[in-house]
Write a protein that holds these residues in place. Structure first.
Motif, PDB file in Angstrom:
ATOM      1  N   LEU A 364       0.814  -1.211   0.000  1.00  0.00           N
ATOM      2  CA  LEU A 364       0.000   0.000   0.000  1.00  0.00           C
ATOM      3  C   LEU A 364       0.847   1.260   0.000  1.00  0.00           C
ATOM      4  O   LEU A 364       0.508   2.256  -0.646  1.00  0.00           O
ATOM      5  CB  LEU A 364      -0.943  -0.010   1.206  1.00  0.00           C
ATOM      6  CG  LEU A 364      -2.188  -0.899   1.062  1.00  0.00           C
ATOM      7  CD1 LEU A 364      -3.035  -0.856   2.317  1.00  0.00           C
ATOM      8  CD2 LEU A 364      -3.024  -0.468  -0.141  1.00  0.00           C
ATOM      9  N   ARG A 365       1.972   1.217   0.753  1.00  0.00           N
ATOM     10  CA  ARG A 365       2.819   2.409   0.797  1.00  0.00           C
ATOM     11  C   ARG A 365       3.288   2.777  -0.607  1.00  0.00           C
ATOM     12  O   ARG A 365       3.236   3.937  -1.017  1.00  0.00           O
ATOM     13  CB  ARG A 365       4.024   2.152   1.712  1.00  0.00           C
ATOM     14  CG  ARG A 365       4.886   3.400   1.928  1.00  0.00           C
ATOM     15  CD  ARG A 365       6.106   3.086   2.782  1.00  0.00           C
ATOM     16  NE  ARG A 365       5.763   2.786   4.145  1.00  0.00           N
ATOM     17  CZ  ARG A 365       6.261   1.782   4.857  1.00  0.00           C
ATOM     18  NH1 ARG A 365       7.109   0.941   4.291  1.00  0.00           N
ATOM     19  NH2 ARG A 365       5.907   1.585   6.109  1.00  0.00           N
ATOM     20  N   ASN A 366       3.700   1.798  -1.355  1.00  0.00           N
ATOM     21  CA  ASN A 366       4.169   2.069  -2.716  1.00  0.00           C
ATOM     22  C   ASN A 366       3.045   2.537  -3.630  1.00  0.00           C
ATOM     23  O   ASN A 366       3.216   3.451  -4.432  1.00  0.00           O
ATOM     24  CB  ASN A 366       4.830   0.830  -3.306  1.00  0.00           C
ATOM     25  CG  ASN A 366       6.269   0.656  -2.841  1.00  0.00           C
ATOM     26  OD1 ASN A 366       7.141   1.464  -3.152  1.00  0.00           O
ATOM     27  ND2 ASN A 366       6.494  -0.365  -2.034  1.00  0.00           N
ATOM     28  N   LEU A 367       1.876   1.891  -3.511  1.00  0.00           N
ATOM     29  CA  LEU A 367       0.763   2.286  -4.378  1.00  0.00           C
ATOM     30  C   LEU A 367       0.297   3.708  -4.056  1.00  0.00           C
ATOM     31  O   LEU A 367       0.024   4.502  -4.970  1.00  0.00           O
ATOM     32  CB  LEU A 367      -0.403   1.303  -4.229  1.00  0.00           C
ATOM     33  CG  LEU A 367      -0.163  -0.119  -4.759  1.00  0.00           C
ATOM     34  CD1 LEU A 367      -1.375  -1.016  -4.514  1.00  0.00           C
ATOM     35  CD2 LEU A 367       0.167  -0.090  -6.258  1.00  0.00           C
ATOM     36  N   LEU A 368       0.219   4.034  -2.740  1.00  0.00           N
ATOM     37  CA  LEU A 368      -0.218   5.377  -2.358  1.00  0.00           C
ATOM     38  C   LEU A 368       0.806   6.424  -2.765  1.00  0.00           C
ATOM     39  O   LEU A 368       0.462   7.503  -3.266  1.00  0.00           O
ATOM     40  CB  LEU A 368      -0.465   5.429  -0.846  1.00  0.00           C
ATOM     41  CG  LEU A 368      -1.732   4.683  -0.368  1.00  0.00           C
ATOM     42  CD1 LEU A 368      -1.768   4.582   1.156  1.00  0.00           C
ATOM     43  CD2 LEU A 368      -2.994   5.363  -0.883  1.00  0.00           C
ATOM     44  N   ALA A 369       2.101   6.086  -2.591  1.00  0.00           N
ATOM     45  CA  ALA A 369       3.155   7.036  -2.949  1.00  0.00           C
ATOM     46  C   ALA A 369       3.107   7.339  -4.429  1.00  0.00           C
ATOM     47  O   ALA A 369       3.208   8.495  -4.869  1.00  0.00           O
ATOM     48  CB  ALA A 369       4.513   6.450  -2.552  1.00  0.00           C
ATOM     49  N   ASN A 370       2.937   6.298  -5.213  1.00  0.00           N
ATOM     50  CA  ASN A 370       2.847   6.478  -6.671  1.00  0.00           C
ATOM     51  C   ASN A 370       1.630   7.311  -7.035  1.00  0.00           C
ATOM     52  O   ASN A 370       1.678   8.190  -7.896  1.00  0.00           O
ATOM     53  CB  ASN A 370       2.757   5.124  -7.375  1.00  0.00           C
ATOM     54  CG  ASN A 370       4.125   4.630  -7.817  1.00  0.00           C
ATOM     55  OD1 ASN A 370       5.125   5.331  -7.651  1.00  0.00           O
ATOM     56  ND2 ASN A 370       4.165   3.420  -8.359  1.00  0.00           N
ATOM     57  N   ALA A 371       0.503   6.995  -6.403  1.00  0.00           N
ATOM     58  CA  ALA A 371      -0.740   7.722  -6.706  1.00  0.00           C
ATOM     59  C   ALA A 371      -0.580   9.203  -6.423  1.00  0.00           C
ATOM     60  O   ALA A 371      -1.009  10.054  -7.215  1.00  0.00           O
ATOM     61  CB  ALA A 371      -1.888   7.131  -5.894  1.00  0.00           C
ATOM     62  N   LEU A 372       0.049   9.527  -5.332  1.00  0.00           N
ATOM     63  CA  LEU A 372       0.241  10.932  -4.989  1.00  0.00           C
ATOM     64  C   LEU A 372       1.243  11.584  -5.934  1.00  0.00           C
ATOM     65  O   LEU A 372       1.046  12.721  -6.387  1.00  0.00           O
ATOM     66  CB  LEU A 372       0.728  11.051  -3.528  1.00  0.00           C
ATOM     67  CG  LEU A 372      -0.319  10.657  -2.463  1.00  0.00           C
ATOM     68  CD1 LEU A 372       0.325  10.528  -1.096  1.00  0.00           C
ATOM     69  CD2 LEU A 372      -1.450  11.679  -2.427  1.00  0.00           C
ATOM     70  N   LYS A 373       2.322  10.851  -6.221  1.00  0.00           N
ATOM     71  CA  LYS A 373       3.404  11.419  -7.028  1.00  0.00           C
ATOM     72  C   LYS A 373       2.929  11.797  -8.426  1.00  0.00           C
ATOM     73  O   LYS A 373       3.292  12.833  -8.969  1.00  0.00           O
ATOM     74  CB  LYS A 373       4.551  10.419  -7.116  1.00  0.00           C
ATOM     75  CG  LYS A 373       5.842  11.037  -7.610  1.00  0.00           C
ATOM     76  CD  LYS A 373       6.923  10.019  -7.991  1.00  0.00           C
ATOM     77  CE  LYS A 373       7.179   8.954  -6.976  1.00  0.00           C
ATOM     78  NZ  LYS A 373       8.259   8.052  -7.396  1.00  0.00           N
TER      79      LYS A 373
END
Lengths: 479, 317
Positions: A364-373
């Motif tokens: 989730l951390r990676n998916l959320l980080a990507n989504a925000l980025k």
């Protein structure tokens, strides 16, 4: 969202080319098998032809023998026109095996008598010379001339041999007075031919099967060795490429924060006395951000390294998904500051799940980080959690730049980035790590994306299933 | 009183007359005729049917009993015994085998043979004290040779095979008849049936036409086809014995109407039953004679048949 996409892993180095160009044993075995099959086929055909020729010859000889016998006996009947005698003779002929009918023609080829066997087809009385149309292939006709002595030789006309006996036989020419036509059924021949072809077909199929099995048996060892070698070569190639990409990424991704640190530290060193406290704090903050950026990058690299080495262990436990996800959203919100809106929602009967919290957190951390980025400022990122029946579904949706369709197949490969990322920084490891974490959990990760509209990732975690330690390494899931 | 005497005398006269006349068997019981058939061959059956029909249609209407030798001489004794038991008024043997058997039997009743060839030459007419006559199948030699001359006017040498013991006297008679016609008869003796084809082939080299006699040494079932084929191969016309010969390839034959021979026989039987002596009646020859001709054989031999003759003939093939 603009996810990092992994680079294309090359096909395992032309395996077939290796197979057929790399081993003389394999080539020899395959060639020998082909030769065996070809030789068997040719041999079968030759034997069939010979067998059929013998059958046909036998049939012809039988017919000729009957024809000659009947012709010999039919002389008086044809000369006198004694139809009853001819009928009896025809009955004798048609009683023979495979004889369909017998016809007696006079000198002018006119039909005198036709006698048919009780089996087979009925001859047409008006067709004197040939079998009925369409039946030629079923009948073999033997024609034998009916002959008689052409003329009487009187005593004075007779020659005499050396011992004084009349040489009448030698001087008596024969005259054809009619013809007997005996029709032989070709059915036995056709049956034999059909049987021979069927046998040959089965024999060929068997030989081909044996040859193929022999080939497989003989080449199994060399093929395995070649396949292993090819796979090893491909793995080496992949590792080498990973190394190259890592060096490229590292040199690029580390240079920027390092430059920031160098620049900020120079300014602080030279001008600290002249800088206000706020400006000094600003420079220090830049250094901290750069360090954190490098730390995150190193964390990603280490996580990916662990995943590649099979180090992602799945240890499921009962987890309060609501707390876990709120924590992750809060962390992400800190990074996003006030530029993005993060929404968390739950569906399903339960807010708990039996999952590995570390793997879920990593995913989730990676998916959320990507989504925000990869979302524009003011964009909304949604995390929806659905738990029930033991399975957990995590859905992360953004309104970002999206992923071009051509990049989707390589989405979860390391160090690959989509073509539309522009100057947005990234290691190209985030989705690769998320993918491997989901796989380590025995789950799947799928993506749906439209360029310019956004991307949605869905992680499905089945109830209490964990993949083998290296399960996520080679498999990829994308839509 | 006188009338009584007259009546009594009349009654006595009637009784005496009646006693003198006695019972009349002829009037009460029809004569019995025993027909002894050599075999069940078609021509014999044809003749027997005609005999029965003619006798049944006659005033005498004799009772006809049929006995069959079935072609076996061994059966003759049994059949003759049965005929004796039947006590016939007259015996009609049909065919040579039956005639020989009947004439060898202990019969005193008249014998009217039928369907017999050459009865005189066979000795059937030379039984002293026996009442024998009949309807022969012999077509008079004159008639045969006239036909032969009409068919082959240029022929000079006529060939024949024969066995002296069987048909020797017939051949002698034929020689004399042919001499009257200006022809020569080349007659070759055959002792055994097996040699007939060989002798026949030799004969064919020396003759223009072959004439046939009904000789059991010559025309056996085994020989007939071989002889006809040999004649055909040598392109020598064969004057056969019957329609069957012509059908099998002989050029011509004179054949008679067997039913009419049967009717001729019935006529003789009735005359004998009505009181004529059989020995006083000469054997008859067939009244209806037909010429059978094989046109295909004629074509093969390269012969042109006289159109008048062809019109008269029964054409086969």
């Amino acid at each position: 969202m603009r996810p990092d996409t992994a680079g294309t892993r090359p096909a395992p180095g032309g395996l077939l080319t290796h197979l057929f160009s790399g081993s003389a044993v394999v080539r020899l075995t395959v060639t020998m098998s082909a030769l065996i099959v070809a030789a068997c086929l040719v041999l079968s055909l030759v034997l069939i032809r010979r067998h059929l020729a013998q059958i046909r010859q036998g049939l012809e000889d039988h017919g000729r023998m009957i024809g000659e016998f009947v012709a010999r006996e039919a002389e008086l009947g044809v000369l006198s026109g004694d139809l009853e005698a001819l009928r009896q003779l025809g009955s004798v002929a048609t009683a023979e095996r495979d004889v369909l009918f017998a016809r007696f023609l006079d000198k002018e080829n006119k039909l005198l008598m036709a006698v048919q066997a009780t089996r087979g087809w009925e001859p047409d009385a008006e067709q004197h010379d040939t079998a009925p149309a369409g039946k030629e292939q079923d009948v073999y006709e033997v024609r034998a001339p009916i002959t008689t002595v052409s003329a009487q030789l009187r005593r004075e006309e007779l020659g005499f041999t050396a011992d004084g006996h009349p040489a009448r036989e030698a001087q008596t020419p024969l005259e054809q007075v009619g013809t007997v036509v005996v029709a032989m059924a070709l059915r036995p021949y056709e049956e034999q031919r059909s049987l021979a072809l069927r046998t040959a077909g089965l024999f060929s199929a068997l030989i081909t099967l044996l040859a193929v099995l022999s080939t497989l048996l003989l080449t199994r060892g060399p093929l395995r060795a070649l396949a292993s070698a090819a796979e090893l070569a491909a793995e080496h190639e992949r590792v080498a490429e990973l190394r190259t990409r890592f060096v490229t990424m590292a040199s690029h991704e580390f240079r920027t924060p390092l430059a920031v640190i160098l620049s900020a530290s120079d300014v602080l060193q030279r001008y600290s006395a002249r800088l206000t406290v706020e400006k000094q704090q600003g420079r220090l903050q830049k250094i901290r951000n750069a360090v954190r950026q490098m730390t995150d990058l190193l964390d990603d690299v280490l996580a990916f390294g662990r995943a590649e080495a099979g180090g992602l262990q799945c240890t499921p436990e009962r987890v309060d998904l609501e707390s876990l996800c709120q924590e992750l959203v809060a962390d992400a919100q800190v990074s996003a500051l006030a530029t993005h809106r993060l929404l968390l929602s739950f569906r399903g009967p339960s807010r708990e799940g039996r999952v590995d919290p570390k793997l879920v957190r990593q995913t989730l951390r990676n998916l959320l980080a990507n989504a925000l980025k990869y979302s524009p400022e003011g964009g909304t990122v949604e995390l929806e959690v659905h738990s029930g029946n033991g399975s957990v579904q995590l859905r992360v949706a953004d309104q970002g730049i999206g992923i071009p369709p051509e990049d989707l197949p390589h989405l979860f490969e390391p160090f690959q980035r989509a073509a539309n990322v522009g100057k947005i920084e990234g290691s190209g490891l985030g989705l690769a790590i998320a993918h491997r974490a989901a796989r380590a959990h025995g789950g799947t990760i799928t993506v749906h994306s439209v360029v310019g509209q956004g991307t949605t990732f869905v992680v499905e975690l089945p109830p209490e299933t964990c993949a083998p330690a290296d399960g996520g390494r080679r498999r990829k899931v994308a839509s | 009183m006188r009338s009584r005497i007259r009546t009594l005398v009349l009654q006595v006269a009637i009784v005496v007359a009646a006693l003198a006349a006695g019972p009349s068997p002829d009037a009460a019981v029809p004569p019995r005729v025993a027909v002894v058939v050599s075999s069940n061959l078609g021509p014999f059956a044809e003749a027997v049917d005609a005999i029965r029909a003619a006798l049944a249609a006659s005033v005498v209407q004799p009772e006809v009993l049929i006995f069959d030798l079935e072609g076996r001489q061994q059966k003759a004794a049994d059949v003759i015994a049965l005929v004796r038991q039947a006590n016939p008024s007259l015996i009609v043997p049909v065919g040579t085998l039956a005639t020989a058997a009947v004439l060898a039997g202990p019969f005193t009743v008249p014998v009217v043979f039928t369907m017999v060839l050459y009865p005189a030459q066979s000795g059937f007419l030379s039984h002293p004290g026996r009442e024998v006559t009949g309807a022969a199948l012999d077509i008079p030699l004159d008639a045969q040779f006239q036909t032969l001359r009409r068919l082959f006017p240029e022929a000079r040498h006529i060939g024949v095979l024969y066995n002296p013991s069987e048909t020797g006297r017939l051949v002698e008679a034929a020689t004399a008849v042919l001499q009257r016609h200006g022809l020569t008869l080349e007659a070759r003796q055959v002792d055994r049936p097996e040699v007939a084809p060989t002798v026949f082939e030799e004969l064919l080299r020396d003759v223009d036409v072959v004439w046939s006699v009904a000789d059991s040494h010559i025309f056996t079932p085994q020989n007939t086809s071989a002889l006809i084929l040999a004649a055909m191969r040598s392109r020598i016309p064969l004057f056969g014995l019957s329609v069957a010969h012509v059908r099998a390839g002989a050029l011509v034959a004179l054949s008679c109407d067997y039913a009419d021979v049967g009717r001729q026989t019935a006529e003789i039987v009735l005359r004998v039953l009505q009181g004529e002596k059989a020995s006083a009646l000469p054997p008859t020859s067939p009244r209806k004679v037909t010429l059978a001709l094989n046109r295909r054989t004629a074509r093969h031999l390269g012969l042109t048949i006289d159109p008048d003759l062809e019109r008269e003939a029964e054409i086969l093939q």
